[in-house]
Design a protein around this motif. Structure first.
Motif, PDB file in Angstrom:
ATOM      1  N   ALA A  48       0.820  -1.206   0.000  1.00 30.42           N
ATOM      2  CA  ALA A  48       0.000   0.000   0.000  1.00 30.42           C
ATOM      3  C   ALA A  48       0.858   1.262   0.000  1.00 30.42           C
ATOM      4  O   ALA A  48       0.526   2.249  -0.656  1.00 30.42           O
ATOM      5  N   GLY A  49       1.977   1.210   0.720  1.00 28.01           N
ATOM      6  CA  GLY A  49       2.850   2.376   0.804  1.00 28.01           C
ATOM      7  C   GLY A  49       3.344   2.845  -0.560  1.00 28.01           C
ATOM      8  O   GLY A  49       3.046   3.967  -0.985  1.00 28.01           O
ATOM      9  N   PRO A  50       4.080   1.978  -1.265  1.00 23.98           N
ATOM     10  CA  PRO A  50       4.586   2.386  -2.579  1.00 23.98           C
ATOM     11  C   PRO A  50       3.482   2.815  -3.547  1.00 23.98           C
ATOM     12  O   PRO A  50       3.667   3.754  -4.323  1.00 23.98           O
ATOM     13  N   LEU A  51       2.326   2.148  -3.483  1.00 23.95           N
ATOM     14  CA  LEU A  51       1.252   2.523  -4.400  1.00 23.95           C
ATOM     15  C   LEU A  51       0.704   3.898  -4.072  1.00 23.95           C
ATOM     16  O   LEU A  51       0.385   4.690  -4.964  1.00 23.95           O
ATOM     17  N   ALA A  52       0.604   4.182  -2.773  1.00 22.64           N
ATOM     18  CA  ALA A  52       0.107   5.495  -2.369  1.00 22.64           C
ATOM     19  C   ALA A  52       1.081   6.583  -2.819  1.00 22.64           C
ATOM     20  O   ALA A  52       0.673   7.639  -3.299  1.00 22.64           O
ATOM     21  N   ASP A  53       2.390   6.305  -2.687  1.00 27.31           N
ATOM     22  CA  ASP A  53       3.398   7.270  -3.132  1.00 27.31           C
ATOM     23  C   ASP A  53       3.200   7.616  -4.600  1.00 27.31           C
ATOM     24  O   ASP A  53       3.430   8.737  -5.032  1.00 27.31           O
ATOM     25  N   SER A  54       2.779   6.607  -5.397  1.00 31.54           N
ATOM     26  CA  SER A  54       2.597   6.844  -6.831  1.00 31.54           C
ATOM     27  C   SER A  54       1.150   7.148  -7.184  1.00 31.54           C
ATOM     28  O   SER A  54       0.786   7.186  -8.360  1.00 31.54           O
ATOM     29  N   ASP A  55       0.315   7.305  -6.155  1.00 28.46           N
ATOM     30  CA  ASP A  55      -1.090   7.655  -6.352  1.00 28.46           C
ATOM     31  C   ASP A  55      -1.832   6.647  -7.239  1.00 28.46           C
ATOM     32  O   ASP A  55      -2.622   7.005  -8.100  1.00 28.46           O
ATOM     33  N   ILE A  56      -1.535   5.368  -7.007  1.00 27.29           N
ATOM     34  CA  ILE A  56      -2.228   4.312  -7.743  1.00 27.29           C
ATOM     35  C   ILE A  56      -3.289   3.705  -6.825  1.00 27.29           C
ATOM     36  O   ILE A  56      -2.984   3.292  -5.711  1.00 27.29           O
ATOM     37  N   SER A  57      -4.543   3.677  -7.296  1.00 22.66           N
ATOM     38  CA  SER A  57      -5.601   3.137  -6.438  1.00 22.66           C
ATOM     39  C   SER A  57      -5.517   1.620  -6.403  1.00 22.66           C
ATOM     40  O   SER A  57      -5.042   0.984  -7.333  1.00 22.66           O
ATOM     41  N   ALA A  58      -5.980   1.047  -5.314  1.00 23.23           N
ATOM     42  CA  ALA A  58      -5.905  -0.408  -5.173  1.00 23.23           C
ATOM     43  C   ALA A  58      -7.002  -0.920  -4.252  1.00 23.23           C
ATOM     44  O   ALA A  58      -7.422  -0.245  -3.316  1.00 23.23           O
ATOM     45  N   TYR A  59      -7.482  -2.119  -4.559  1.00 27.81           N
ATOM     46  CA  TYR A  59      -8.327  -2.883  -3.642  1.00 27.81           C
ATOM     47  C   TYR A  59      -7.422  -3.917  -2.992  1.00 27.81           C
ATOM     48  O   TYR A  59      -6.431  -4.353  -3.591  1.00 27.81           O
ATOM     49  N   TYR A  60      -7.811  -4.359  -1.812  1.00 34.28           N
ATOM     50  CA  TYR A  60      -6.923  -5.242  -1.083  1.00 34.28           C
ATOM     51  C   TYR A  60      -7.745  -6.326  -0.399  1.00 34.28           C
ATOM     52  O   TYR A  60      -8.682  -6.040   0.325  1.00 34.28           O
ATOM     53  N   ILE A  61      -7.415  -7.574  -0.654  1.00 35.20           N
ATOM     54  CA  ILE A  61      -8.157  -8.678  -0.030  1.00 35.20           C
ATOM     55  C   ILE A  61      -7.176  -9.663   0.604  1.00 35.20           C
ATOM     56  O   ILE A  61      -6.348 -10.263  -0.083  1.00 35.20           O
ATOM     57  N   SER A  62      -7.281  -9.801   1.916  1.00 36.74           N
ATOM     58  CA  SER A  62      -6.442 -10.771   2.623  1.00 36.74           C
ATOM     59  C   SER A  62      -7.159 -12.116   2.654  1.00 36.74           C
ATOM     60  O   SER A  62      -8.366 -12.178   2.866  1.00 36.74           O
ATOM     61  N   THR A  63      -6.415 -13.179   2.439  1.00 38.44           N
ATOM     62  CA  THR A  63      -6.977 -14.507   2.689  1.00 38.44           C
ATOM     63  C   THR A  63      -6.198 -15.131   3.847  1.00 38.44           C
ATOM     64  O   THR A  63      -5.319 -14.488   4.430  1.00 38.44           O
ATOM     65  N   PHE A  64      -6.537 -16.336   4.172  1.00 34.47           N
ATOM     66  CA  PHE A  64      -5.928 -16.984   5.336  1.00 34.47           C
ATOM     67  C   PHE A  64      -4.417 -17.075   5.179  1.00 34.47           C
ATOM     68  O   PHE A  64      -3.680 -17.022   6.148  1.00 34.47           O
ATOM     69  N   ASN A  65      -3.956 -17.204   3.955  1.00 30.29           N
ATOM     70  CA  ASN A  65      -2.538 -17.452   3.732  1.00 30.29           C
ATOM     71  C   ASN A  65      -1.808 -16.398   2.913  1.00 30.29           C
ATOM     72  O   ASN A  65      -0.588 -16.326   2.966  1.00 30.29           O
ATOM     73  N   PHE A  66      -2.540 -15.628   2.152  1.00 29.41           N
ATOM     74  CA  PHE A  66      -1.885 -14.694   1.244  1.00 29.41           C
ATOM     75  C   PHE A  66      -2.583 -13.343   1.260  1.00 29.41           C
ATOM     76  O   PHE A  66      -3.669 -13.199   1.809  1.00 29.41           O
ATOM     77  N   ASP A  67      -1.932 -12.391   0.636  1.00 30.97           N
ATOM     78  CA  ASP A  67      -2.586 -11.105   0.435  1.00 30.97           C
ATOM     79  C   ASP A  67      -2.661 -10.796  -1.045  1.00 30.97           C
ATOM     80  O   ASP A  67      -1.787 -11.179  -1.814  1.00 30.97           O
ATOM     81  N   HIS A  68      -3.740 -10.127  -1.397  1.00 30.24           N
ATOM     82  CA  HIS A  68      -4.001  -9.852  -2.807  1.00 30.24           C
ATOM     83  C   HIS A  68      -4.358  -8.395  -2.976  1.00 30.24           C
ATOM     84  O   HIS A  68      -5.281  -7.905  -2.328  1.00 30.24           O
ATOM     85  N   ALA A  69      -3.625  -7.708  -3.856  1.00 30.57           N
ATOM     86  CA  ALA A  69      -3.987  -6.339  -4.187  1.00 30.57           C
ATOM     87  C   ALA A  69      -4.491  -6.321  -5.614  1.00 30.57           C
ATOM     88  O   ALA A  69      -3.985  -7.051  -6.476  1.00 30.57           O
ATOM     89  N   LEU A  70      -5.495  -5.518  -5.868  1.00 30.85           N
ATOM     90  CA  LEU A  70      -6.001  -5.339  -7.229  1.00 30.85           C
ATOM     91  C   LEU A  70      -5.720  -3.912  -7.648  1.00 30.85           C
ATOM     92  O   LEU A  70      -6.066  -2.971  -6.928  1.00 30.85           O
ATOM     93  N   VAL A  71      -5.051  -3.776  -8.781  1.00 30.46           N
ATOM     94  CA  VAL A  71      -4.701  -2.435  -9.264  1.00 30.46           C
ATOM     95  C   VAL A  71      -5.242  -2.263 -10.678  1.00 30.46           C
ATOM     96  O   VAL A  71      -5.457  -3.243 -11.385  1.00 30.46           O
ATOM     97  N   PRO A  72      -5.466  -1.014 -11.097  1.00 27.32           N
ATOM     98  CA  PRO A  72      -6.007  -0.811 -12.442  1.00 27.32           C
ATOM     99  C   PRO A  72      -5.104  -1.473 -13.489  1.00 27.32           C
ATOM    100  O   PRO A  72      -3.878  -1.372 -13.402  1.00 27.32           O
ATOM    101  N   GLU A  73      -5.753  -2.120 -14.435  1.00 25.06           N
ATOM    102  CA  GLU A  73      -5.086  -2.840 -15.509  1.00 25.06           C
ATOM    103  C   GLU A  73      -3.906  -2.057 -16.100  1.00 25.06           C
ATOM    104  O   GLU A  73      -2.812  -2.588 -16.279  1.00 25.06           O
TER     105      GLU A  73
END
Lengths: 329, 329
Positions: free
Chosen positions: B286-311
């Motif tokens: 989230a930090g680096p993306l915020a620095d570059s002003d890129i929006s993202a969705y974020y979904i944690s699962t039991f074992n991993f983390d997943h970020a979704l960013v614009p194509e």
């Protein structure tokens, strides 16, 4: 009248009420996503005792074994009535009464166990595969039996070797008590393409109704209303038998009834499980009703038999059957 | 910007892929027949490893224990962002980037594990209930935290007794490998009243897709397409994240997207299970993306983390995160 011996090789199973959650995954697949299976004959009937599932061998593969699943030993074969040489799957069914004299009574007399499954479209008569020679020899004098061969109906022919026949036995004399629950039932169909529109309600009714829908006990302890729901998907045709109270939960425009608002009362046979080896149970009811020209649907479950008769005939039916009971005392 | 601490007390669970059939009955109830439960917070995310289910205590009661179910020890509390003093549940979400600096980074610095659940409507931030004092003390300098009391938002107040705070720790330095599968995702919503119309397809996708839908392996073994599907029903709002190929199976007129045809690429963090005790994982992305002003969705699962960013930002994102990895070697 002619009969058709269908290709389906059917297993008859019972799922304990407490095991429904364990079988929800395969049952939902068989009901709502049949394209994921090769099953062509599927029937699920909820009764107060259990869920009776009759399904062909492809469908049976979907049910994992468990302590909740009870499977009848034999493979069953399915016959239905041909109207004018064609299967009557496309026109509404008129009930089992017409086959009482010509099919059910003769089979009972020859000690052949019969399971019945009436649907909106037709009546299915299930007999043990090993009984086919007796069935054929018993019935082929009065009617013709066909089978489908590459899309054409050809006369069904037993090999020369299998012309043996069981000895005739006396017509079964055990007369079971007859119960008539107070609720009313309707027999419906729906276009399979419209099934997704009612899948949420069907899911609810079939898999989640036991907790939310407690029946009020009827005034007479002898004749209570019961939980009874039957769904079948056979050769692409859907048939549903449900309580008229349950029907109110469905949108009215999607369900087809044979005549508007026709309601049926149930006659339930047996105070204890019937067992598959007792013959003539269907005949016990179908015979007297045919004599009085009362139409009826007939649904066998793993433990009991259920006849549905027109609402206005129920008193007459109960009287007829009680008379029969008394004459056997 | 303000936060709201919600009432939900959430359990975080993982269901083995092989145990899905065992949990179909309760999951179908929680998804399609929520009126049969008191559950108000339900989220199911399918990833290649498992089904991660986050749900409140009422929902958790529906899941019978079994060898397939793994339950994280703690109870988790849920916060979301208030826009102008109101919960933004009714307007489309703009992603986690806006909370990266003000919420995620400070919590990571104070060794607070965070699970994220972005939905169509808002971003949920899950923290362990026992960490609430630290969360409050860490965040309350820069933003206000409210809670709902009889329908009104009032400032959230920790008791005097719980003002202790964990020691500051160094920002977590473990840098996880980042994978970016090739498939594209969309983030959708649907009116809960319209859910029955898509329940058959949803059932198919969520409970029966593993057998019928085998993904073609991507050309590069490093970055394959993956099975990922997220459904949540929280406080009456539905959010669905699905692959653009899967979306084609749904009727177009019922699903709501924030902007027509917007597609997202995934950045998946971790080559092995992350574990709940490692902090700062969300912050790493989230930090680096915020620095570059890129929006993202974020979904944690039991074992991993997943970020979704614009194509269109994916190449940029991968470059940013790789640079970050190199600087940590």
């Amino acid at each position: 009248m002619d009969l058709q011996l269908l290709e389906h090789r059917v297993r008859v199973t019972s799922i304990d009420k407490s095991g429904l959650a364990f079988y929800t995954h395969p049952l939902v697949k068989l009901i709502f996503l049949p394209h994921h299976t090769r099953c062509k004959f599927f029937s699920l009937t909820e009764s107060p005792e259990d869920y009776t599932v009759m399904l062909d061998e492809e469908g049976f593969k979907e049910l994992p074994p468990s302590e909740y699943l009870h499977v009848a030993e034999n493979t069953w074969r399915v016959m239905n009535v041909l109207a004018n040489g064609f299967s009557c799957s496309a026109v509404p069914n008129v009930g089992v009464t017409k086959i009482a004299k010509s099919v059910i009574a003769p089979l009972a007399e020859h000690n052949v166990s019969v399971l019945m499954l009436s649907t909106y479209q037709t009546d299915y008569i299930l007999v043990r595969e090993e009984d086919l020679p007796v069935v054929f020899n018993t019935l082929s004098g009065d009617l013709r039996i066909y089978k489908d061969e590459n899309g054409e109906l050809v006369p069904f022919n037993l090999g020369e070797s299998s012309k043996e026949m069981k000895k005739d036995v006396l017509f079964n004399q055990t007369v079971h008590p007859v119960l008539s629950p107070q609720n009313k039932f309707c027999i419906l169909s729906i276009d399979p393409n419209a099934l997704p529109s009612i899948s949420s309600i069907l899911l609810d009714v079939m898999f989640y109704s036991n907790t939310s829908q407690n029946r009020t006990p009827a005034s007479s302890p002898e004749i209570e209303s019961i939980n009874f729901f039957a769904f079948s998907l056979i050769d692409g045709y859907i048939s549903i038998v449900m309580d008229s109270e349950t029907q109110k939960r469905f949108p009215t425009n999607l369900l087809l009834t044979s005549s508007s608002g026709e309601l049926w009362r149930m006659v339930r046979i047996g105070g204890q499980p019937l067992g598959f080896d007792e013959c003539g149970i269907v005949a016990q009811i179908a015979g007297p009703l045919a004599d009085s020209d009362i139409s009826a649907y007939y649904i066998s479950t793993f433990n009991f038999d259920h006849a549905l008769v027109p609402e206005e005939d129920i008193d007459n039916v109960i009287q007829l059957l009680r008379k029969r009971q008394e004459s056997h005392r």
